[in-house]
Design a protein around this motif. Structure first.
Motif, PDB file in Angstrom:
ATOM      1  N   ALA A 139       2.268   1.660  -3.460  1.00  0.00           N
ATOM      2  CA  ALA A 139       1.197   2.104  -4.361  1.00  0.00           C
ATOM      3  C   ALA A 139       0.887   3.580  -4.156  1.00  0.00           C
ATOM      4  CB  ALA A 139      -0.063   1.260  -4.141  1.00  0.00           C
ATOM      5  N   ASP A 140       0.870   4.033  -2.902  1.00  0.00           N
ATOM      6  CA  ASP A 140       0.623   5.453  -2.615  1.00  0.00           C
ATOM      7  C   ASP A 140       1.721   6.337  -3.198  1.00  0.00           C
ATOM      8  OD1 ASP A 140      -1.724   4.923  -1.288  1.00  0.00           O
ATOM      9  OD2 ASP A 140      -0.866   5.173   0.726  1.00  0.00           O
ATOM     10  N   ARG A 168       0.830  -1.213   0.000  1.00  0.00           N
ATOM     11  CA  ARG A 168       0.000   0.000   0.000  1.00  0.00           C
ATOM     12  C   ARG A 168       0.861   1.259   0.000  1.00  0.00           C
ATOM     13  NH1 ARG A 168      -3.128  -2.586   3.938  1.00  0.00           N
ATOM     14  NH2 ARG A 168      -2.487  -1.070   5.518  1.00  0.00           N
TER      15      ARG A 168
END
Length: 85
Positions: free
Chosen positions: A25-26, A22
């Motif tokens: 991805a951010d 995550r």
């Protein structure tokens, strides 16, 4: 998403695999903005903070120069054209 990068982030930070994925991805999403999108967004944000354009152009130019994927040197005139057309 690059599994090797996720593995590196997880290993170097102690994050679990899903959390590291995550985070990656951010970060990828944040840096996927085009130069034009970035300039327009930052201009709006800085104007909302009641900054004047003379200061805004300097701030944005220095931020662009410090980004990991550089777009090359951008003049104040080019920045104005991106924002105002």
């Amino acid at each position: 998403m690059d599994p090797e990068l996720v593995r590196h982030v997880a290993t170097s930070t102690g994050l679990s695999g899903p959390v590291a994925a995550r985070v990656v991805a951010d970060v990828v999403a944040y840096f996927s903005e085009t130069t034009e999108e970035y300039v327009r967004r930052r201009h709006r944000e800085l104007q909302a903070r009641e900054r004047r354009n003379a200061e805004i152009w300097t701030v944005i130019a220095s931020e662009l120069a410090a980004r990991p994927v550089r777009c090359g040197e951008v003049s104040e005139r080019q920045l104005r054209r991106i924002v105002y057309g």
